[in-house]
Structures are given as C-alpha cells and as structure tokens.
Design a protein around this motif. Structure first.
Motif, PDB file in Angstrom:
ATOM      1  N   GLN A   1      27.467 -49.155  26.531  1.00  0.00           N
ATOM      2  CA  GLN A   1      27.892 -48.150  27.508  1.00  0.00           C
ATOM      3  C   GLN A   1      26.751 -47.742  28.457  1.00  0.00           C
ATOM      4  O   GLN A   1      26.984 -47.148  29.497  1.00  0.00           O
ATOM      5  N   ARG A   2      25.532 -48.058  28.062  1.00  0.00           N
ATOM      6  CA  ARG A   2      24.367 -47.679  28.868  1.00  0.00           C
ATOM      7  C   ARG A   2      24.243 -48.658  30.031  1.00  0.00           C
ATOM      8  O   ARG A   2      24.075 -49.864  29.826  1.00  0.00           O
ATOM      9  N   ILE A   3      24.314 -48.151  31.256  1.00  0.00           N
ATOM     10  CA  ILE A   3      24.317 -49.028  32.424  1.00  0.00           C
ATOM     11  C   ILE A   3      22.951 -49.698  32.588  1.00  0.00           C
ATOM     12  O   ILE A   3      21.925 -49.185  32.141  1.00  0.00           O
ATOM     13  N   TYR A   4      22.948 -50.844  33.245  1.00  0.00           N
ATOM     14  CA  TYR A   4      21.748 -51.674  33.370  1.00  0.00           C
ATOM     15  C   TYR A   4      20.591 -50.927  34.020  1.00  0.00           C
ATOM     16  O   TYR A   4      19.446 -51.019  33.576  1.00  0.00           O
TER      17      TYR A   4
ATOM     18  N   ASN B   1      19.166 -47.876  22.562  1.00  0.00           N
ATOM     19  CA  ASN B   1      19.414 -48.002  23.998  1.00  0.00           C
ATOM     20  C   ASN B   1      19.681 -49.443  24.425  1.00  0.00           C
ATOM     21  O   ASN B   1      20.563 -49.713  25.240  1.00  0.00           O
ATOM     22  N   LEU B   2      18.910 -50.375  23.874  1.00  0.00           N
ATOM     23  CA  LEU B   2      19.067 -51.767  24.281  1.00  0.00           C
ATOM     24  C   LEU B   2      20.399 -52.364  23.836  1.00  0.00           C
ATOM     25  O   LEU B   2      20.960 -53.233  24.509  1.00  0.00           O
ATOM     26  N   PHE B   3      20.909 -51.885  22.709  1.00  0.00           N
ATOM     27  CA  PHE B   3      22.177 -52.429  22.195  1.00  0.00           C
ATOM     28  C   PHE B   3      23.379 -51.547  22.526  1.00  0.00           C
ATOM     29  O   PHE B   3      24.489 -51.810  22.065  1.00  0.00           O
TER      30      PHE B   3
ATOM     31  N   ASN C   1       7.559 -43.870  15.877  1.00  0.00           N
ATOM     32  CA  ASN C   1       8.663 -44.491  15.140  1.00  0.00           C
ATOM     33  C   ASN C   1      10.022 -44.067  15.686  1.00  0.00           C
ATOM     34  O   ASN C   1      10.965 -44.871  15.726  1.00  0.00           O
ATOM     35  N   LEU C   2      10.126 -42.826  16.139  1.00  0.00           N
ATOM     36  CA  LEU C   2      11.364 -42.377  16.790  1.00  0.00           C
ATOM     37  C   LEU C   2      11.618 -43.166  18.074  1.00  0.00           C
ATOM     38  O   LEU C   2      12.758 -43.512  18.392  1.00  0.00           O
ATOM     39  N   SER C   3      10.540 -43.468  18.793  1.00  0.00           N
ATOM     40  CA  SER C   3      10.700 -44.240  20.034  1.00  0.00           C
ATOM     41  C   SER C   3      11.197 -45.650  19.733  1.00  0.00           C
ATOM     42  O   SER C   3      11.963 -46.228  20.512  1.00  0.00           O
ATOM     43  N   LEU C   4      10.756 -46.224  18.612  1.00  0.00           N
ATOM     44  CA  LEU C   4      11.221 -47.562  18.220  1.00  0.00           C
ATOM     45  C   LEU C   4      12.710 -47.538  17.893  1.00  0.00           C
ATOM     46  O   LEU C   4      13.461 -48.458  18.263  1.00  0.00           O
ATOM     47  N   ILE C   5      13.135 -46.488  17.207  1.00  0.00           N
ATOM     48  CA  ILE C   5      14.566 -46.350  16.884  1.00  0.00           C
ATOM     49  C   ILE C   5      15.377 -46.182  18.155  1.00  0.00           C
ATOM     50  O   ILE C   5      16.419 -46.832  18.346  1.00  0.00           O
ATOM     51  N   LEU C   6      14.890 -45.335  19.047  1.00  0.00           N
ATOM     52  CA  LEU C   6      15.622 -45.046  20.284  1.00  0.00           C
ATOM     53  C   LEU C   6      15.736 -46.278  21.176  1.00  0.00           C
ATOM     54  O   LEU C   6      16.793 -46.527  21.762  1.00  0.00           O
ATOM     55  N   ILE C   7      14.660 -47.054  21.253  1.00  0.00           N
ATOM     56  CA  ILE C   7      14.705 -48.218  22.137  1.00  0.00           C
ATOM     57  C   ILE C   7      15.711 -49.261  21.624  1.00  0.00           C
ATOM     58  O   ILE C   7      16.407 -49.908  22.410  1.00  0.00           O
ATOM     59  N   LEU C   8      15.840 -49.379  20.315  1.00  0.00           N
ATOM     60  CA  LEU C   8      16.830 -50.294  19.750  1.00  0.00           C
ATOM     61  C   LEU C   8      18.251 -49.803  20.038  1.00  0.00           C
ATOM     62  O   LEU C   8      19.138 -50.586  20.403  1.00  0.00           O
TER      63      LEU C   8
END
Length: 437
Positions: A373-376, A368-370, A359-366
């Motif tokens: 500032q996170r480069i492609y 990161n994707l949005f 569940n933490l990974s699901l939160i983190l992926i959301l």
C-alpha cells in the motif's frame, strides 16, 4: 498548566528569527568546551601544559601521518616496520594542518572551529529540508543528532575519520531526501568529501549515485556519479604520478588489506569482540620479515590472497565471525575496545538507546519495503536508508567493527524513524512541526 505554558513559550521563542540558531551555537560552544577539558584530562598526551594540541600524538595513525607531511614533506605512515604511502585519505589530516599552522594550536579552538563549521552546515541543511516545516522540526532533528554522549563524542573527535564522516553522512541523508537548489551538485560534493575522508567508504560513494540515478527525476541526476568518478580518478592519478600505482577500489589502500589479515585467521573468533584485533598485527609484521616484503603494493597482494584463501578454506569460521560483528552492531552493550583479555570491558550505557533505535529502524524498513500500500515515491527514504546502511557496514562486516564505527548509522536510524513519523503523522506530529500558513 505551568508545563503547558512553558512548552508554548519555548515553541514561540524558537520560532523567532535567529533565537534557535544562537541557542544552538551556545550549546555547541559549551559542550565542546566541557568535552575538550574531559578529553585533555583523560588523554593528557594530546595537549601540553598550555592547552595546545600536540598534533603528532593524534591517534589512529593521524599524528604519524601529519608528522610525515610536516617534517618530511611526504604524506605517509610507518606501520609494521614499513612505509605506507596511499593508505590514508587527506580530508582530516590536511584540515588539521591548515588550522594548526594558520589559525590556532589551542586544542579547544581547533575542536571549536572544526565542529562549529560542520554543525552550522547541518543546521542550515536541515532548516532548508522542507519549506513547510517550522523550527520545532529542526530542533527535534538537532536533539536526535547530539543527545547521545557516545555519538557526540565520536563527532567532536579530531583523532578519527568518524569526526568528519558522521557529520557528512547526516548532511548526505538530508540532501538526497530534500528538495534543494543545486541538489545534485551538493550531493556529489558531499559524496566526494566522504570519499576523501575514509578509505572504507569507496563502496558507499559509488552505490549512492547509482541509486540516485534511478530514484531522481532531475536533469542533472548524473552529476553525483560524474563527481565521484572524477574523485576516484583524481586520487588514483595522484598516487600513480607520485608512486607509480593507480590506487583504486578495494586495492586503494594497503591498510584495508592489513585489516583483513588481522581478521582472517583461526585465532580471530577466540578473542573478538572481547579484545581488539590489533593484537594480531605482529603476525603481519612477521610475515613482512619472512617474505622480505619491501612495498605496500606487494604486501597488499599477498595479504588479500592470504585472506581469500582462508575465507575459501574456512567458511564456517568466517560466518561465525560475521555473526560476532552483527552482534557488536545490534546487541552488544560493551565498549568492546580492550587491548588484553584481562582488561575490564564496562558497559557503555549510551549503547542502549542507540541499539534500540537502530533495531527499530531495521524492523521499520522491512515493513515499509514489503508494504504494497506504500506508494513508490514514499519508499524513496527506505531505498536510500537501506543502500547507505548496507554499503556503510559492508567493509566492516568484511573486516571488523566496533561501536565507534557504528555511530553514524545509529544517528541516521534516529533521523529515519523521525522522518517516517512525520510522513505518517504519528502522534499528530505534523500539527506541531508544520508552519502555520
């Protein structure tokens, strides 16, 4: 002070050539030995008094399939009173047959050969993931893969496809993220092995090569897609030549259609996930008799049409079932594999770390994707994790899921979180895992 010295000593020790590898092999040998005895004692029908594997008694229809190959020379399973010819993938049964006939019939040695082989491959894949990372990085990854009893139990097993699939998905995840020599060839070969391991991985093995085309810049980036197309054509052509049917995609396995039939009816939500949907196989057996169904192609067409009709006529009930499956994947602490309502359904405590991390990974992926500032380039891990996550679980959401099916993604969730920690250097972790140049 003593603890700090002990940690420093251990860090220096595992950096010595071959030390970590031999510690790893010793741990594997010990844990496989203990596990083999526990399983033999709990399921005494799979070994004889001398500890030899009774190969025809393997679960999940694998024993039946192997018996048909060895005694009749025809790869098939008999289920629901009829023969199914293209509903099993060959990797697990033929690997076991080769070991059983040419190397050893001893249960422990079969387990040892299969798991040492796959675990050593994982060791060297991770070791070569990033040339700037030391053996502490490798050690942490191995701990995350093997620390959880239920995950390890599933990986060690030889009676279910997950015993190979979980290893292969870990290998795939590191290969698509790392910078390896002949990377595209290795990715394609791993995807092909996944395809020939379990029929439900059809979507994943097509989706990953397509995403690979967009995310990679290598000249040979088309190779994984070419390999998986060839794998599909080879499987379809083999079945067409033998059984006059080109097994492909959703209609590549009648077993998938049977699994749909035990889900898409009014009673499913009344018992799932408390009781295994296998209790509804009798409905399909009765249907075969009523409609005088004589082959799996005919059965597959009828069951798929029947399931689609139920889905169209009962959307609320189907959506309710989807939420029950999501509950099993993300929250349920239970074993969820009872054959009767009155049977006990104890808590599996290893579910807790699995589901917390997942569940933490699901939160983190959301996040990161949005994150604008996170480069492609840094989002590559997010895209790959997301596509594997969706395509792995999609067949189970359409059908049904239990914790055993989830262990591969639970393990990948651990790795995904750890790789993100190294990327952002959380807790100053890079100071520990970077090689001192």
């Amino acid at each position: 002070m003593v603890i700090k010295k002990s940690i420093l000593f251990f860090l220096r020790l595992i950096e010595k050539k071959y030390i970590l590898f031999f510690l790893y092999l010793f741990s594997l040998f010990t844990s496989i030995y203990v596990w083999s005895h526990l399983i033999s004692a709990e399921h005494n029908h799979i070994t004889d008094d001398l500890g030899n594997l009774i190969i025809y008694n393997l679960n999940n229809m694998n024993g039946v399939y192997i018996k048909s190959i060895l005694e009749e020379g025809i790869p098939k399973i008999n289920m629901l009173g009829m023969d199914f010819y293209y509903s099993m993938r060959p990797i697990l049964p033929y690997f076991l047959i080769f070991i059983f006939e040419n190397i050893s019939t001893n249960f422990f040695f079969i387990l040892l050969i299969k798991n040492i082989l796959m675990a050593v491959i994982i060791f060297f894949v991770i070791k070569n993931y990033n040339k700037n990372f030391n053996n502490l990085f490798l050690f942490i990854c191995l701990i995350l893969i093997f620390y959880n009893p239920h995950n390890t139990h599933t990986m060690y097993d030889i009676g279910s496809e997950e015993g190979f699939l979980n290893y292969l998905l870990i290998i795939l995840f590191f290969l698509i993220l790392g910078d390896y020599k002949h990377k595209s060839l290795l990715v394609g070969a791993t995807l092909s092995l996944i395809f020939f391991t379990k029929e439900s991985m059809f979507i994943l093995t097509f989706a990953v090569p397509i995403i690979y085309l967009f995310l990679e810049k290598k000249n040979d980036k088309y190779l994984p897609l070419i390999i998986i197309v060839i794998s599909n054509l080879a499987w379809g052509s083999y079945n067409y030549k033998i059984y006059d049917y080109f097994a492909f995609g959703p209609k590549g396995s009648a077993k998938n259609a049977v699994n749909l039939a035990i889900v898409y009816h009014k009673d499913f939500n009344m018992t799932y996930p408390k009781v295994s949907p296998d209790i509804y196989h009798e409905k399909t057996a009765n249907l075969i008799k009523e409609k005088n169904i004589t082959n799996e192609r005919q059965l597959m067409n009828i069951l798929i049409e029947q399931s689609l009709t139920y889905l169209k006529d009962n959307p609320y009930d189907v959506v309710r079932g989807v939420f029950k499956k999501l509950y099993v994947i993300t929250i349920s602490p239970f074993k969820d594999t009872r054959q009767r309502v009155e049977d006990s359904n104890p808590i599996r405590y290893s579910n807790f770390p699995n589901k917390i991390i997942f569940n933490l990974s699901l939160i983190l992926i959301l996040i990161n994707l949005f994150n604008k500032q996170r480069i492609y380039l840094k989002k590559k891990i997010d895209f790959y994790y997301l596509i594997i996550l969706i395509t792995y679980f999609l067949p189970y959401i359409i059908g049904f899921v239990y914790p055993r099916h989830c262990t591969a993604m639970y393990t990948l969730a651990h790795i995904y979180l750890f790789l993100n920690l190294t990327e952002i250097n959380k807790f100053n972790i890079n100071k520990l895992i970077q090689k001192k140049i």
